[in-house]
Structure formats: structure tokens, C-alpha cells
Write a protein that holds these residues in place. Structure first.
Motif, PDB file in Angstrom:
ATOM      1  N   LEU A   1     -31.872 -28.253 -16.166  1.00  0.00           N
ATOM      2  CA  LEU A   1     -30.441 -28.246 -15.859  1.00  0.00           C
ATOM      3  C   LEU A   1     -29.955 -26.844 -15.520  1.00  0.00           C
ATOM      4  CD1 LEU A   1     -29.014 -30.670 -18.580  1.00  0.00           C
ATOM      5  CD2 LEU A   1     -29.472 -31.172 -16.164  1.00  0.00           C
ATOM      6  N   GLN A   2     -30.508 -25.838 -16.187  1.00  0.00           N
ATOM      7  CA  GLN A   2     -30.091 -24.457 -15.930  1.00  0.00           C
ATOM      8  C   GLN A   2     -30.397 -24.030 -14.499  1.00  0.00           C
ATOM      9  OE1 GLN A   2     -28.239 -22.739 -18.030  1.00  0.00           O
ATOM     10  NE2 GLN A   2     -28.374 -24.395 -19.546  1.00  0.00           N
ATOM     11  N   ASP A   3     -31.405 -24.648 -13.905  1.00  0.00           N
ATOM     12  CA  ASP A   3     -31.773 -24.317 -12.525  1.00  0.00           C
ATOM     13  C   ASP A   3     -30.756 -24.817 -11.503  1.00  0.00           C
ATOM     14  OD1 ASP A   3     -34.130 -23.124 -13.426  1.00  0.00           O
ATOM     15  OD2 ASP A   3     -35.268 -24.992 -13.290  1.00  0.00           O
ATOM     16  N   LEU A   4     -29.790 -25.637 -11.956  1.00  0.00           N
ATOM     17  CA  LEU A   4     -28.765 -26.164 -11.045  1.00  0.00           C
ATOM     18  C   LEU A   4     -27.681 -25.139 -10.730  1.00  0.00           C
ATOM     19  CD1 LEU A   4     -28.302 -29.698 -12.637  1.00  0.00           C
ATOM     20  CD2 LEU A   4     -29.412 -29.197 -10.453  1.00  0.00           C
ATOM     21  N   LYS A   5     -27.655 -24.066 -11.477  1.00  0.00           N
ATOM     22  CA  LYS A   5     -26.647 -23.030 -11.233  1.00  0.00           C
ATOM     23  C   LYS A   5     -26.813 -22.451  -9.835  1.00  0.00           C
ATOM     24  CE  LYS A   5     -25.956 -21.692 -16.061  1.00  0.00           C
ATOM     25  NZ  LYS A   5     -26.092 -20.601 -17.067  1.00  0.00           N
ATOM     26  N   ASP A   6     -25.682 -22.269  -9.144  1.00  0.00           N
ATOM     27  CA  ASP A   6     -25.646 -21.734  -7.777  1.00  0.00           C
ATOM     28  C   ASP A   6     -26.318 -22.664  -6.763  1.00  0.00           C
ATOM     29  OD1 ASP A   6     -24.316 -19.345  -8.559  1.00  0.00           O
ATOM     30  OD2 ASP A   6     -26.229 -18.534  -9.254  1.00  0.00           O
ATOM     31  N   LYS A   7     -26.377 -23.950  -7.082  1.00  0.00           N
ATOM     32  CA  LYS A   7     -26.960 -24.931  -6.161  1.00  0.00           C
ATOM     33  C   LYS A   7     -25.874 -25.898  -5.679  1.00  0.00           C
ATOM     34  CE  LYS A   7     -31.307 -23.630  -6.676  1.00  0.00           C
ATOM     35  NZ  LYS A   7     -31.140 -22.531  -7.657  1.00  0.00           N
ATOM     36  N   THR A   8     -26.154 -26.567  -4.573  1.00  0.00           N
ATOM     37  CA  THR A   8     -25.265 -27.600  -4.058  1.00  0.00           C
ATOM     38  C   THR A   8     -25.683 -28.931  -4.660  1.00  0.00           C
ATOM     39  OG1 THR A   8     -24.915 -26.427  -1.974  1.00  0.00           O
ATOM     40  CG2 THR A   8     -24.423 -28.791  -1.998  1.00  0.00           C
ATOM     41  N   VAL A   9     -24.755 -29.604  -5.324  1.00  0.00           N
ATOM     42  CA  VAL A   9     -25.075 -30.829  -6.062  1.00  0.00           C
ATOM     43  C   VAL A   9     -24.125 -31.953  -5.648  1.00  0.00           C
ATOM     44  CG1 VAL A   9     -25.329 -31.866  -8.350  1.00  0.00           C
ATOM     45  CG2 VAL A   9     -25.878 -29.435  -8.024  1.00  0.00           C
ATOM     46  N   ALA A  10     -24.666 -33.156  -5.536  1.00  0.00           N
ATOM     47  CA  ALA A  10     -23.846 -34.323  -5.191  1.00  0.00           C
ATOM     48  C   ALA A  10     -23.647 -35.212  -6.410  1.00  0.00           C
ATOM     49  CB  ALA A  10     -24.511 -35.126  -4.081  1.00  0.00           C
ATOM     50  N   PHE A  11     -22.397 -35.579  -6.670  1.00  0.00           N
ATOM     51  CA  PHE A  11     -22.072 -36.650  -7.592  1.00  0.00           C
ATOM     52  C   PHE A  11     -21.716 -37.855  -6.736  1.00  0.00           C
ATOM     53  CE2 PHE A  11     -20.524 -34.055 -11.545  1.00  0.00           C
ATOM     54  CZ  PHE A  11     -21.825 -33.612 -11.748  1.00  0.00           C
ATOM     55  N   VAL A  12     -21.676 -39.025  -7.341  1.00  0.00           N
ATOM     56  CA  VAL A  12     -21.393 -40.242  -6.577  1.00  0.00           C
ATOM     57  C   VAL A  12     -19.902 -40.412  -6.313  1.00  0.00           C
ATOM     58  CG1 VAL A  12     -21.489 -42.771  -6.637  1.00  0.00           C
ATOM     59  CG2 VAL A  12     -23.479 -41.425  -7.319  1.00  0.00           C
ATOM     60  N   ASP A  13     -19.117 -40.423  -7.367  1.00  0.00           N
ATOM     61  CA  ASP A  13     -17.672 -40.664  -7.310  1.00  0.00           C
ATOM     62  C   ASP A  13     -17.098 -40.073  -8.594  1.00  0.00           C
ATOM     63  OD1 ASP A  13     -15.232 -42.472  -8.159  1.00  0.00           O
ATOM     64  OD2 ASP A  13     -15.469 -42.866  -6.027  1.00  0.00           O
ATOM     65  N   PRO A  14     -15.889 -39.552  -8.569  1.00  0.00           N
ATOM     66  CA  PRO A  14     -15.337 -38.935  -9.792  1.00  0.00           C
ATOM     67  C   PRO A  14     -15.342 -39.847 -11.010  1.00  0.00           C
ATOM     68  CG  PRO A  14     -13.990 -38.352  -7.903  1.00  0.00           C
ATOM     69  CD  PRO A  14     -14.976 -39.367  -7.415  1.00  0.00           C
ATOM     70  N   VAL A  15     -15.246 -41.175 -10.798  1.00  0.00           N
ATOM     71  CA  VAL A  15     -15.247 -42.083 -11.942  1.00  0.00           C
ATOM     72  C   VAL A  15     -16.525 -42.927 -12.012  1.00  0.00           C
ATOM     73  CG1 VAL A  15     -12.749 -42.201 -12.156  1.00  0.00           C
ATOM     74  CG2 VAL A  15     -13.919 -43.843 -10.688  1.00  0.00           C
ATOM     75  N   SER A  16     -17.598 -42.468 -11.359  1.00  0.00           N
ATOM     76  CA  SER A  16     -18.890 -43.134 -11.503  1.00  0.00           C
ATOM     77  C   SER A  16     -19.483 -42.741 -12.854  1.00  0.00           C
ATOM     78  CB  SER A  16     -19.831 -42.721 -10.373  1.00  0.00           C
ATOM     79  OG  SER A  16     -21.148 -43.182 -10.628  1.00  0.00           O
ATOM     80  N   THR A  17     -19.843 -43.718 -13.661  1.00  0.00           N
ATOM     81  CA  THR A  17     -20.337 -43.433 -15.009  1.00  0.00           C
ATOM     82  C   THR A  17     -21.652 -42.675 -14.974  1.00  0.00           C
ATOM     83  OG1 THR A  17     -19.560 -45.694 -15.411  1.00  0.00           O
ATOM     84  CG2 THR A  17     -20.424 -44.475 -17.298  1.00  0.00           C
TER      85      THR A  17
END
Length: 295
Positions: free
Chosen positions: A130-146
Motif C-alpha cells: 500500500l505504501q508504494d501507492l504514494k505519488d501514483k495515479t489510482v482509480a476508484f470505481v465510484d465514491p459510494v462503491s463499497t
């Protein structure tokens, strides 16, 4: 004396009105809502299959309602445009507060009425933790996607990572398949999505990527705590007789191998069991953790 009698009469009428049962809503057409957990093409087929299934046994016309996002399904129920909906857990928690939704069934897979959120990356990337995600471009699905936002965000916060602060960029893909494809095609460094098991054997990428070589390019980075499963909910004032008919149709399907196969083909789960609002208490706690206020 006459004034006193009138006062008591009015008071009695008011008490009677307050005590009277709420009139059940009996629709002429049963409208079923679907959230965009997959591509529009696949969701259109899913909705058509569900409608066909219900139409065979319901004593009324059945129509689908496909929203462009989770909020669209919630708002449709709040406005009285749909009577039944397939909800992911977080959307359901919002719907019970905003649209008076009530869960009647929850899905299960491999005997468990739960699944997980997952962080994935493309195989060969330098993201291993998880620490490697810093300064990376990340996609979430939807703000209220569980599984595609809320639970991954809780996992990240517990690791000391604030997405808006530590990511180079956070985007919302709109659907689980879109999040997977954004990783596959290198548009993002990582993405949040769902997996039905902690190993990712039955997951968004195994279900949405038909090419085995493409599936092999996806690597699992981290998995969230178990999430109460997706559900089927009704508008709370729906005629109990109609609500029970919908419930029994899916329960009967879930009792036989043939029925479970049909449900699996349509909805990618093994079946349904009865669900209650208390089952989603962990989701409400997750909302509190991420600071998402449920009004």
C-alpha cells in the motif's frame, strides 16, 4: 361542555390517523433498478435476464431501470420511480436513509454472504504494498462503491495513506470492469475493485477479462476486510405480498443446482439468502471511518 366534546373528538381523530397503518403501495408495473457494476452492454443483458426471470412468475409487468451511477438508483427509489433494486452494500446504506429502502435478500458466494475490496496493479509494476501507492495515479470505481472505494479507503487510512493527499491523482472509473481495464491498459498505476475471495480467484478481473493472458497481467496488491454482500432491497411501502413474491422467487432459485447456475450466469453469485438491515452495520461503521456523513 360542547367545546370540550369537540376537543376530545378532534384529539381522537388525530390519534386515530397517527395510529392508522401506512397504505401499502401496489404497482401495476414492477420497476427494478440496477447499478452500473459492469459495462452498460453487460448490465443491459443482466437486467433483461432478471426481468425475464421475474416476469415468468410475477402477476404484473416488470420493467428495468438502469442508472448511470449508484446515486442514480438511490434517487430513482427516493422519487418512487423504482420498487426493487440490486444494491451494493454502501449504496444500500445510503438508500435506506435517503430513499426508505429495506433489504430483503443478500447474495452469497461459496457459502459466504461476504466479499472483499481489492487493490490491483499491472504485473511487473513496482507497486508491492500500500505504501508504494504514494505519488501514483489510482482509480476508484465510484465514491459510494463499497469494494471500489469505501473499504479500500478505510484500509488506506489505517495504513496512514490519505488518497487525496498522497496519490498523484485519484480518478473514478465508473464501473468495476472500467477500473480493471484502466490498469490493464496502463491508464492508471493501480485500482480498487472487488474480489469474492481473498486470493482474487473469483474477482472483477477474472470475470471481466475473457482473455487468460490479460487476466495474468493483473496482480493483487492488498485485500480489505470482509464486506457484507450485495443485496436486493425494496421501497419500504411496497405491498408485502409483492415483496414476498420477489423474495421467494430468488430463494427458490438458490435452493437447487440448476437455479444457482442460472443466478450465477445472471448475477455472478451462487444465490441469495434472507437479509436484514443489521447485517450492514459494518458498512455504516466504514462510512463513519472515512468521514462520509449519512444524512
Amino acid at each position: 361542555m360542547a367545546t370540550q366534546k369537540r376537543t376530545w373528538l378532534i384529539l381522537g381523530l388525530v390519534i386515530g390517523l397517527l395510529a392508522a397503518p401506512v397504505q401499502a403501495y401496489t404497482p401495476k408495473t414492477l420497476r427494478v433498478g440496477f447499478a452500473p457494476w459492469e459495462s452498460l452492454q453487460d448490465l443491459t443483458k443482466t437486467s433483461r435476464d432478471v426481468v425475464d426471470l421475474l416476469s415468468q412468475e410475477m402477476p404484473m409487468r416488470v420493467e428495468p431501470f438502469i442508472a448511470t451511477d449508484y446515486t442514480g438508483v438511490i434517487e430513482a427509489m427516493r422519487a418512487g420511480k423504482i420498487d426493487v433494486a440490486f444494491f451494493p452494500p454502501a449504496a444500500y446504506v445510503l438508500a435506506e436513509r435517503k430513499a426508505n429502502a429495506e433489504v430483503i435478500l443478500k447474495s452469497f458466494f461459496n457459502g459466504h454472504a461476504q466479499y472483499h475490496g481489492a487493490i490491483i496493479t499491472r504485473k511487473g509494476s513496482k507497486i508491492k504494498t500500500l505504501q508504494d501507492l504514494k505519488d501514483k495515479t489510482v482509480a476508484f470505481v465510484d465514491p459510494v462503491s463499497t469494494s471500489g472505494a469505501i473499504y479500500p479507503r478505510v484500509m488506506l487510512l489505517n495504513a496512514g495513506i490519505i488518497p487525496e493527499k498522497h496519490f498523484k491523482r485519484l480518478i473514478y472509473a465508473g464501473g468495476h470492469d472500467a477500473a480493471v481495464l484502466s490498469v490493464l491498459h496502463g491508464k492508471v498505476d493501480a485500482a480498487a475493485t472487488y474480489t469474492n475471495d481473498p486470493q482474487g480467484k473469483d474477482s472483477a478481473w477474472s470475470n471481466s477479462l475473457s482473455n487468460p493472458s490479460d487476466r495474468a497481467k493483473i496482480e493483487l496488491v492488498a485485500v480489505t476486510k470482509p464486506i457484507p454482500s450485495d443485496n436486493i432491497a425494496i421501497r419500504k411501502d411496497l405491498d408485502p405480498k409483492i415483496a414476498n413474491q420477489v423474495k421467494q422467487i430468488f430463494l427458490r432459485l438458490s435452493e437447487t443446482p440448476e437455479g444457482r447456475k442460472k443466478v450465477r450466469e445472471i448475477y455472478q453469485v451462487d444465490g441469495f439468502v434472507e437479509g436484514k438491515p443489521v447485517d450492514y452495520a459494518p458498512v455504516r461503521e466504514a462510512f463513519d471511518k472515512v468521514g462520509f456523513k449519512i444524512k
